[in-house]
Motif scaffolding. Structure first.
Motif, mmCIF file in Angstrom:
data_model
loop_
_atom_site.group_PDB
_atom_site.id
_atom_site.type_symbol
_atom_site.label_atom_id
_atom_site.label_comp_id
_atom_site.label_asym_id
_atom_site.label_seq_id
_atom_site.Cartn_x
_atom_site.Cartn_y
_atom_site.Cartn_z
ATOM 1 N N THR A 73 -3.262 7.795 7.499
ATOM 2 C CA THR A 73 -4.193 6.698 7.230
ATOM 3 C C THR A 73 -5.146 7.101 6.106
ATOM 4 O O THR A 73 -5.363 6.329 5.167
ATOM 5 C CB THR A 73 -4.984 6.323 8.503
ATOM 6 O OG1 THR A 73 -4.045 5.944 9.517
ATOM 7 C CG2 THR A 73 -5.926 5.158 8.252
ATOM 8 N N ASN A 74 -5.661 8.315 6.174
ATOM 9 C CA ASN A 74 -6.562 8.806 5.122
ATOM 10 C C ASN A 74 -5.847 8.904 3.782
ATOM 11 O O ASN A 74 -6.400 8.526 2.747
ATOM 12 C CB ASN A 74 -7.158 10.163 5.512
ATOM 13 C CG ASN A 74 -8.125 10.038 6.678
ATOM 14 O OD1 ASN A 74 -8.663 8.959 6.945
ATOM 15 N ND2 ASN A 74 -8.345 11.134 7.385
ATOM 16 N N ASP A 75 -4.609 9.417 3.798
ATOM 17 C CA ASP A 75 -3.813 9.515 2.563
ATOM 18 C C ASP A 75 -3.591 8.128 1.969
ATOM 19 O O ASP A 75 -3.691 7.930 0.760
ATOM 20 C CB ASP A 75 -2.450 10.162 2.844
ATOM 21 C CG ASP A 75 -2.563 11.646 3.193
ATOM 22 O OD1 ASP A 75 -3.674 12.220 3.010
ATOM 23 O OD2 ASP A 75 -1.568 12.227 3.655
ATOM 24 N N ALA A 76 -3.268 7.160 2.828
ATOM 25 C CA ALA A 76 -3.003 5.787 2.381
ATOM 26 C C ALA A 76 -4.256 5.178 1.758
ATOM 27 O O ALA A 76 -4.192 4.532 0.715
ATOM 28 C CB ALA A 76 -2.515 4.941 3.545
ATOM 29 N N LYS A 77 -5.405 5.405 2.393
ATOM 30 C CA LYS A 77 -6.667 4.879 1.860
ATOM 31 C C LYS A 77 -6.978 5.490 0.500
ATOM 32 O O LYS A 77 -7.427 4.801 -0.411
ATOM 33 C CB LYS A 77 -7.819 5.152 2.836
ATOM 34 C CG LYS A 77 -7.806 4.235 4.042
ATOM 35 C CD LYS A 77 -8.939 4.565 4.990
ATOM 36 C CE LYS A 77 -8.919 3.651 6.209
ATOM 37 N NZ LYS A 77 -9.768 4.161 7.295
ATOM 38 N N LYS A 78 -6.704 6.787 0.365
ATOM 39 C CA LYS A 78 -6.950 7.476 -0.905
ATOM 40 C C LYS A 78 -6.017 6.905 -1.981
ATOM 41 O O LYS A 78 -6.432 6.660 -3.109
ATOM 42 C CB LYS A 78 -6.738 8.979 -0.759
ATOM 43 C CG LYS A 78 -7.093 9.738 -2.031
ATOM 44 C CD LYS A 78 -6.702 11.198 -1.960
ATOM 45 C CE LYS A 78 -7.041 11.954 -3.233
ATOM 46 N NZ LYS A 78 -6.680 11.250 -4.481
ATOM 47 N N LEU A 79 -4.769 6.686 -1.607
ATOM 48 C CA LEU A 79 -3.776 6.135 -2.531
ATOM 49 C C LEU A 79 -4.246 4.775 -3.052
ATOM 50 O O LEU A 79 -4.217 4.509 -4.261
ATOM 51 C CB LEU A 79 -2.436 5.997 -1.803
ATOM 52 C CG LEU A 79 -1.192 5.755 -2.644
ATOM 53 C CD1 LEU A 79 -0.951 6.913 -3.597
ATOM 54 C CD2 LEU A 79 0.015 5.563 -1.737
ATOM 55 N N ILE A 80 -4.703 3.929 -2.142
ATOM 56 C CA ILE A 80 -5.172 2.594 -2.524
ATOM 57 C C ILE A 80 -6.409 2.704 -3.424
ATOM 58 O O ILE A 80 -6.526 1.996 -4.422
ATOM 59 C CB ILE A 80 -5.419 1.724 -1.268
ATOM 60 C CG1 ILE A 80 -4.059 1.344 -0.647
ATOM 61 C CG2 ILE A 80 -6.213 0.470 -1.621
ATOM 62 C CD1 ILE A 80 -4.145 0.717 0.727
ATOM 63 N N HIS B 249 0.008 -0.628 1.517
ATOM 64 C CA HIS B 249 0.672 0.564 2.036
ATOM 65 C C HIS B 249 0.918 0.317 3.519
ATOM 66 O O HIS B 249 -0.012 -0.024 4.245
ATOM 67 C CB HIS B 249 -0.199 1.812 1.835
ATOM 68 C CG HIS B 249 0.509 3.071 2.232
ATOM 69 N ND1 HIS B 249 1.346 3.739 1.366
ATOM 70 C CD2 HIS B 249 0.533 3.750 3.399
ATOM 71 C CE1 HIS B 249 1.842 4.801 1.993
ATOM 72 N NE2 HIS B 249 1.367 4.833 3.223
ATOM 73 N N VAL B 250 2.171 0.446 3.937
ATOM 74 C CA VAL B 250 2.516 0.170 5.332
ATOM 75 C C VAL B 250 2.806 1.476 6.059
ATOM 76 O O VAL B 250 3.662 2.251 5.638
ATOM 77 C CB VAL B 250 3.750 -0.768 5.436
ATOM 78 C CG1 VAL B 250 4.028 -1.122 6.893
ATOM 79 C CG2 VAL B 250 3.544 -2.027 4.600
#
Length: 154
Positions: free
Chosen positions: A65-72, A41-42
């Protein structure tokens, strides 16, 4: 006939159905080849620099950043449910075009990039579709466009 054995597959994710579909296909390919999926996720932090520094921007970036980490994390859980967990999550910052076409493939020795076909409208495609077309033109390895499956539940 040469059989291409893809070992290191990069999938970009933006939370869209198309990205999810590409990820599922990437898992199948990786499983067949005992390979590994790199789900990236970029976050384009350039977008915030235009507005100058502010605590609001800090909050937006932290939230993204938190959303991206959750997505991953969700993708990794999905892989486990699928029965294949050779998945590495990557959170990258900067230009999505550069990250997906050059930086990540070079850094991780990627031999296949899988991109979901955009389901966006014309304006959204104009804004974001350029990432996929840039990757197709510039990538140092094969690029596979994943078309939406017929059954939405697939």
């Amino acid at each position: 006939m040469m059989i291409q054995n893809y070992q290191r597959i990069l999938v970009g994710t933006d939370g869209s159905e198309q990205a999810l579909e590409a990820f599922k296909k990437a898992l199948s390919v990786a499983k067949r080849n005992q390979g590994k999926v790199y789900v990236a996720h970029v976050l384009d932090n350039q977008a915030y620099n235009i507005m100058g520094y502010s605590s609001l921007n800090e909050n937006i970036i932290e939230q993204q950043t938190n959303d991206a980490k959750k997505l991953i994390t969700d993708y990794r859980k999905l892989a486990k449910d699928f029965g294949y967990d050779e998945v590495e999550g990557i959170l990258a910052y900067g230009s999505a075009k550069e990250a997906m076409a050059h930086k990540l493939p070079e850094k991780y020795g990627i031999d296949l990039i899988m991109v979901g076909q955009s389901g966006l409208n014309a304006v959204e495609r104009f804004m974001t579709g350029s990432v996929a077309s840039h990757v197709i033109k510039e990538a140092p390895c094969d690029v596979l466009i994943v078309h939406p499956s017929k059954e939405a539940g697939e």
